[in-house]
Motif scaffolding. Structure first.
Motif: not given
Length: 270
Positions: A103-107, A155-156, A180-182
């Motif tokens: 549930n994480i999204y790396p960039v 997202f949380e 909050q999300h990053w």
């Protein structure tokens, strides 16, 4: 509070200058013109991509200094003042570490482009607010080029769900809860304070001539450089504790309120 000596204004973007709709106000743009008349230099300092910052400040983009990617990059009048990439070997190590976290999204954040895995349309939609230019990859390790940082989204809560998995990297890297999300991971010297110090040296600015606004932990180093450091009412507790002053929230024109006081102080001086 005497703001009559201020020569440079520095502000974070999201949660600070931008409202909850991620927009700068007309009130701010009008105040910017007043700052220009008084030779007060404006610096936008953000975790955002360089191009994304310019998009948000399009009417004034040719007349500002930009600190992007949490201090990994800084530019003024087409002169690059800071470029601090993440070492390539650490990039691979972090990507492999994150592969095992749900549930994480790396960039991957390059200077001109960002790179994400093309397996989450929901996250891609969210990403468009912060990254003007990006590409989709099947595997992040497929990108061989240089990057400034790895940003990670949940997202949380980034502090709850990402930080416990990566905080050990703080021994020799920057690991910043930037919203909050990053969370952002970058080279040790890639922070807003390091970049702002270079900008100050380039412009011969002293702490008593500097006005800085911020709301999250990635703003702490730059807030520490200014005698006039302001935390937003909506700021993280660490920022509220660290700043010398507070102002109203980003949705209640907190930056604009202080800039109006600055302009008034300058008028009285003249």
């Amino acid at each position: 509070m005497d703001l009559s000596q201020i020569k440079m204004v520095v502000t974070d973007m999201d949660g600070t200058l931008l409202n909850s709709s991620h927009q700068a106000s007309n009130r701010f743009f009008n105040l910017f013109r007043e700052l220009q008349k008084r030779d007060i230099h404006f610096v936008a300092a953000s975790g955002r991509q360089y191009k994304s910052i310019l998009d948000k400040l399009d009417p004034i983009k040719d007349n500002i200094t930009v600190i992007a990617e949490n201090g990994g990059f800084a530019i003024q009048n087409n002169t690059q003042l800071v470029f601090t990439p993440l070492p390539n070997q650490r990039k691979k190590e972090i990507i492999n570490l994150l592969e095992g976290v749900n549930n994480i999204y790396p960039v991957l954040c390059g200077l001109d482009n960002a790179y994400i895995k093309g397996d989450s349309p929901i996250f891609e939609k969210k990403l468009k607010e912060f990254y003007s230019n990006y590409e989709l990859l099947d595997n992040l390790n497929d990108y061989p080029g240089e990057i400034l940082k790895i940003a990670i989204y949940n997202f949380e809560s980034s502090e709850k769900h990402i930080y416990p998995k990566v905080y050990h990297l703080e021994q020799d890297l920057q690991v910043k809860i930037s919203g909050q999300h990053w969370i952002d991971i970058s080279s040790k010297n890639a922070n807003k304070g390091y970049a702002l110090k270079k900008v100050m040296e380039h412009n011969n600015i002293q702490p008593h001539e500097l006005l800085v606004f911020g709301d999250y932990n990635n703003d702490l180093e730059m807030l520490a450089l200014a005698d006039y450091s302001f935390a937003m009412e909506n700021a993280h507790p660490n920022v509220l504790k660290a700043a010398n002053y507070t102002t109203r929230s980003n949705d209640d024109f907190g930056v604009e309120l202080i800039l109006e006081k600055l302009v008034e102080s300058q008028k009285l001086k003249s």
